[in-house]
Design a protein around this motif. Structure first.
Motif, PDB file in Angstrom:
ATOM      1  N   GLU A 121      -3.631   1.478  -8.723  1.00  0.00           N
ATOM      2  CA  GLU A 121      -5.056   1.826  -8.574  1.00  0.00           C
ATOM      3  C   GLU A 121      -5.284   2.608  -7.278  1.00  0.00           C
ATOM      4  O   GLU A 121      -4.737   2.266  -6.228  1.00  0.00           O
ATOM      5  CB  GLU A 121      -5.895   0.553  -8.555  1.00  0.00           C
ATOM      6  CG  GLU A 121      -7.365   0.783  -8.271  1.00  0.00           C
ATOM      7  CD  GLU A 121      -8.115  -0.502  -8.008  1.00  0.00           C
ATOM      8  OE1 GLU A 121      -9.339  -0.428  -7.763  1.00  0.00           O
ATOM      9  OE2 GLU A 121      -7.485  -1.588  -8.027  1.00  0.00           O
TER      10      GLU A 121
ATOM     11  N   LYS B 203      -7.356   3.158  -4.256  1.00  0.00           N
ATOM     12  CA  LYS B 203      -8.347   2.382  -3.514  1.00  0.00           C
ATOM     13  C   LYS B 203      -9.268   3.281  -2.702  1.00  0.00           C
ATOM     14  O   LYS B 203     -10.458   3.020  -2.577  1.00  0.00           O
ATOM     15  CB  LYS B 203      -7.636   1.391  -2.603  1.00  0.00           C
ATOM     16  CG  LYS B 203      -6.762   0.392  -3.358  1.00  0.00           C
ATOM     17  CD  LYS B 203      -5.860  -0.393  -2.427  1.00  0.00           C
ATOM     18  CE  LYS B 203      -6.634  -1.272  -1.484  1.00  0.00           C
ATOM     19  NZ  LYS B 203      -5.736  -2.097  -0.631  1.00  0.00           N
ATOM     20  N   HIS B 204      -8.705   4.349  -2.117  1.00  0.00           N
ATOM     21  CA  HIS B 204      -9.496   5.293  -1.327  1.00  0.00           C
ATOM     22  C   HIS B 204      -8.920   6.690  -1.509  1.00  0.00           C
ATOM     23  O   HIS B 204      -7.711   6.864  -1.690  1.00  0.00           O
ATOM     24  CB  HIS B 204      -9.472   4.929   0.166  1.00  0.00           C
ATOM     25  CG  HIS B 204      -9.900   3.535   0.468  1.00  0.00           C
ATOM     26  ND1 HIS B 204     -11.202   3.120   0.353  1.00  0.00           N
ATOM     27  CD2 HIS B 204      -9.175   2.445   0.869  1.00  0.00           C
ATOM     28  CE1 HIS B 204     -11.280   1.830   0.672  1.00  0.00           C
ATOM     29  NE2 HIS B 204     -10.068   1.404   0.993  1.00  0.00           N
ATOM     30  N   SER B 205      -9.777   7.681  -1.438  1.00  0.00           N
ATOM     31  CA  SER B 205      -9.348   9.076  -1.516  1.00  0.00           C
ATOM     32  C   SER B 205     -10.314   9.914  -0.707  1.00  0.00           C
ATOM     33  O   SER B 205     -11.533   9.714  -0.782  1.00  0.00           O
ATOM     34  CB  SER B 205      -9.331   9.549  -2.977  1.00  0.00           C
ATOM     35  OG  SER B 205      -8.928  10.906  -3.061  1.00  0.00           O
TER      36      SER B 205
ATOM     37  N   TRP C 147      -3.226   3.978  -2.408  1.00  0.00           N
ATOM     38  CA  TRP C 147      -3.026   3.312  -3.691  1.00  0.00           C
ATOM     39  C   TRP C 147      -2.652   1.850  -3.486  1.00  0.00           C
ATOM     40  O   TRP C 147      -1.979   1.500  -2.501  1.00  0.00           O
ATOM     41  CB  TRP C 147      -1.882   3.960  -4.470  1.00  0.00           C
ATOM     42  CG  TRP C 147      -1.916   5.445  -4.614  1.00  0.00           C
ATOM     43  CD1 TRP C 147      -1.701   6.386  -3.641  1.00  0.00           C
ATOM     44  CD2 TRP C 147      -2.143   6.189  -5.816  1.00  0.00           C
ATOM     45  NE1 TRP C 147      -1.776   7.656  -4.155  1.00  0.00           N
ATOM     46  CE2 TRP C 147      -2.040   7.573  -5.497  1.00  0.00           C
ATOM     47  CE3 TRP C 147      -2.390   5.831  -7.143  1.00  0.00           C
ATOM     48  CZ2 TRP C 147      -2.192   8.579  -6.438  1.00  0.00           C
ATOM     49  CZ3 TRP C 147      -2.545   6.831  -8.090  1.00  0.00           C
ATOM     50  CH2 TRP C 147      -2.453   8.191  -7.738  1.00  0.00           C
ATOM     51  N   ASP C 148      -3.045   1.004  -4.427  1.00  0.00           N
ATOM     52  CA  ASP C 148      -2.447  -0.322  -4.539  1.00  0.00           C
ATOM     53  C   ASP C 148      -1.082  -0.112  -5.183  1.00  0.00           C
ATOM     54  O   ASP C 148      -0.987   0.331  -6.328  1.00  0.00           O
ATOM     55  CB  ASP C 148      -3.312  -1.241  -5.399  1.00  0.00           C
ATOM     56  CG  ASP C 148      -2.763  -2.660  -5.459  1.00  0.00           C
ATOM     57  OD1 ASP C 148      -1.590  -2.827  -5.867  1.00  0.00           O
ATOM     58  OD2 ASP C 148      -3.490  -3.604  -5.130  1.00  0.00           O
TER      59      ASP C 148
ATOM     60  N   ASN D  41      -7.398  -0.281   5.326  1.00  0.00           N
ATOM     61  CA  ASN D  41      -8.147  -1.133   4.395  1.00  0.00           C
ATOM     62  C   ASN D  41      -9.430  -0.489   3.886  1.00  0.00           C
ATOM     63  O   ASN D  41      -9.783  -0.614   2.721  1.00  0.00           O
ATOM     64  CB  ASN D  41      -8.467  -2.481   5.049  1.00  0.00           C
ATOM     65  CG  ASN D  41      -7.228  -3.317   5.274  1.00  0.00           C
ATOM     66  OD1 ASN D  41      -6.294  -3.289   4.472  1.00  0.00           O
ATOM     67  ND2 ASN D  41      -7.198  -4.051   6.374  1.00  0.00           N
ATOM     68  N   SER D  42     -10.119   0.235   4.778  1.00  0.00           N
ATOM     69  CA  SER D  42     -11.397   0.828   4.388  1.00  0.00           C
ATOM     70  C   SER D  42     -11.312   2.313   4.081  1.00  0.00           C
ATOM     71  O   SER D  42     -12.208   2.878   3.447  1.00  0.00           O
ATOM     72  CB  SER D  42     -12.435   0.612   5.499  1.00  0.00           C
ATOM     73  OG  SER D  42     -12.077   1.361   6.663  1.00  0.00           O
TER      74      SER D  42
ATOM     75  N   LYS E 239      -4.678   9.977  -0.437  1.00  0.00           N
ATOM     76  CA  LYS E 239      -5.031   8.880  -1.328  1.00  0.00           C
ATOM     77  C   LYS E 239      -4.299   7.615  -0.903  1.00  0.00           C
ATOM     78  O   LYS E 239      -3.121   7.657  -0.538  1.00  0.00           O
ATOM     79  CB  LYS E 239      -4.691   9.213  -2.788  1.00  0.00           C
ATOM     80  CG  LYS E 239      -5.454  10.424  -3.329  1.00  0.00           C
ATOM     81  CD  LYS E 239      -5.177  10.664  -4.804  1.00  0.00           C
ATOM     82  CE  LYS E 239      -5.811  11.963  -5.272  1.00  0.00           C
ATOM     83  NZ  LYS E 239      -7.274  11.988  -5.141  1.00  0.00           N
TER      84      LYS E 239
ATOM     85  N   THR F 125      -0.452  -2.143  -8.617  1.00  0.00           N
ATOM     86  CA  THR F 125      -1.286  -1.879  -9.792  1.00  0.00           C
ATOM     87  C   THR F 125      -1.416  -0.385 -10.095  1.00  0.00           C
ATOM     88  O   THR F 125      -1.778  -0.006 -11.209  1.00  0.00           O
ATOM     89  CB  THR F 125      -2.697  -2.454  -9.608  1.00  0.00           C
ATOM     90  OG1 THR F 125      -3.375  -1.735  -8.546  1.00  0.00           O
ATOM     91  CG2 THR F 125      -2.636  -3.931  -9.249  1.00  0.00           C
TER      92      THR F 125
ATOM     93  N   THR G 229       0.833  -1.204   0.000  1.00  0.00           N
ATOM     94  CA  THR G 229       0.000   0.000   0.000  1.00  0.00           C
ATOM     95  C   THR G 229       0.867   1.253   0.000  1.00  0.00           C
ATOM     96  O   THR G 229       1.857   1.344   0.729  1.00  0.00           O
ATOM     97  CB  THR G 229      -0.914   0.015   1.242  1.00  0.00           C
ATOM     98  OG1 THR G 229      -1.748  -1.147   1.219  1.00  0.00           O
ATOM     99  CG2 THR G 229      -1.793   1.259   1.249  1.00  0.00           C
TER     100      THR G 229
END
Length: 299
Positions: free
Chosen positions: A91, A93-95, A85-86, A134-135, A83, A89, A72
Motif C-alpha cells: 500500500e 502510505k504517502h506520495s 510504501w507499506d 511516518n507522516s 512514494k 502490503t 517501509t
C-alpha cells in the motif's frame, strides 16, 4: 586471492526491462528492484522467485530504499515523485512531488536513519530535503548551498551523512544536521559509499579510481586504481571489502585493508546500476541496465 572467492549463484531476469536500482531487506531474505518499466519488483533472494510487483510510478525508478526494520519502502522516479510504501502490503502510505526547477527536481537518491524516522532525499537540482517517514511531512532542507546531492550515503550508526554534487563532497553530523566540512574533490563522482563505522568515504570516478576520503577532516587518504568508467560502488557491512562496477558491466572486488584487487567479474553486458552486499557479508548482488540481477556467493 583467486577468482573463486566469488562464485556465481543465480540470475534474475527482469523481462528485458533495465534494472535501475536495487535494495536488500535487513534480514537478507528479500531483494527489491526498481526498473526502467516503471515498476518495483520484490524477489526472494535465495531462489530468484518474483513475489510481487508494485505499480504506481509513471516513469523509470531512480532509487529504492528500505527502512532498517524492513517495514517501509521508499521509492523515487523520473516522474519527480517520492512514494512511501507499506513493504508487506504494497500500500502507498504517502506520495509527494518536489517542486523545484522543473528540469531538475528528480530525486536521485535517498537514505533512511537507523531509527527509521527520518528520510533524506537528494535532488538533481542539488537540494537535500529531510522528511518524517511516518507522516510524509517535510522537516527541512539542508539547502543547495549546504548539501546539494545527487548521491547520499549514511553511516551505520546514523551519525554521518555524506553527499556529492558536481565535484563537491559535503559531510554532515546527524541528527543535528550541522555541516562537518565541504571540499572540492575535482572528480565527477558518479558513485558514493561510506564505511560502516563512518570513518571513510569512498568516491568512484570515471577516471578509473576509487578515492578514499577521511570522514572527519575531509582529506583524501588514498586511492584504488585500475577500473575505468566506475559508475557504482558498494561496501560490505563488515567494512572489509568494496565492489565497483563500470559502464561496460565489469565488476571488481577489492580488499580494503591491503587496498588490493581480489578478482574481476564478467557477466553483465551493460552498465552496472547498483552493487549491494547482503547483511551477513556472504553475498554480493549486482544489477544492470542489461535487465538482469546477478547474485554472487562470497567464500
Amino acid at each position: 586471492m583467486p577468482d573463486k572467492l566469488l562464485q556465481y549463484l543465480r540470475c534474475f531476469n527482469d523481462d528485458k526491462s533495465g534494472v535501475t536500482t536495487i535494495a536488500i531487506s535487513p534480514d537478507g531474505q528479500t531483494l527489491v528492484s526498481g526498473n526502467w518499466d516503471k515498476t518495483i519488483k520484490i524477489w526472494h533472494l535465495a531462489t530468484g522467485q518474483l513475489m510481487r510487483t508494485l505499480e504506481g510510478h509513471k516513469s523509470p525508478l531512480t532509487c529504492v530504499t528500505l527502512s532498517p526494520n524492513g517495514q517501509t519502502l521508499v521509492s523515487s522516479s523520473w516522474d519527480k515523485t517520492v512514494k512511501i510504501w507499506d513493504f508487506h502490503t504494497g500500500e502507498i502510505k504517502h506520495s509527494w512531488k518536489i517542486y523545484e526547477s522543473e528540469e531538475y527536481c528528480i530525486v536521485d537518491c535517498s537514505v533512511i536513519s537507523p531509527d527509521g524516522k527520518t528520510l533524506y532525499t537528494g535532488t538533481r537540482y542539488g537540494s537535500t530535503y529531510y522528511w518524517d517517514v511516518n507522516s510524509g511531512k517535510e522537516l527541512g532542507n539542508l539547502g543547495i548551498t549546504s548539501l546539494g546531492s545527487t548521491l547520499l550515503a549514511m553511516s551505520a550508526d546514523g551519525r554521518t551523512l555524506a553527499g556529492t554534487y558536481t565535484g563537491t563532497l559535503k559531510v554532515y553530523d546527524l541528527p543535528q544536521n550541522t555541516r562537518r566540512f565541504r571540499v572540492e574533490t575535482g572528480h565527477d563522482s558518479p558513485s558514493l559509499a561510506i564505511s560502516p563505522d563512518g570513518e571513510t568515504i569512498f568516491i568512484g570516478d570515471y577516471d578509473g579510481k576509487i578515492h578514499l576520503w577521511g570522514a572527519h577532516q575531509g582529506q583524501e587518504l588514498s586511492t584504488l586504481g585500475g577500473h575505468s568508467g566506475i559508475v557504482a560502488i558498494g561496501v560490505s557491512p563488515d567494512g572489509k571489502m568494496l565492489a565497483s562496477g563500470n559502464e561496460q558491466g565489469t565488476i571488481k572486488l577489492w580488499e580494503l585493508d591491503s587496498k588490493t584487487e581480489i578478482c574481476s567479474l564478467e557477466g553483465h553486458s551493460a552498465e552496472i546500476s547498483k552493487l549491494i552486499f547482503s547483511p551477513d557479508n556472504q553475498t554480493l548482488v549486482s544489477s544492470s541496465l542489461d535487465a538482469s540481477i546477478k547474485v554472487w556467493g562470497i567464500r
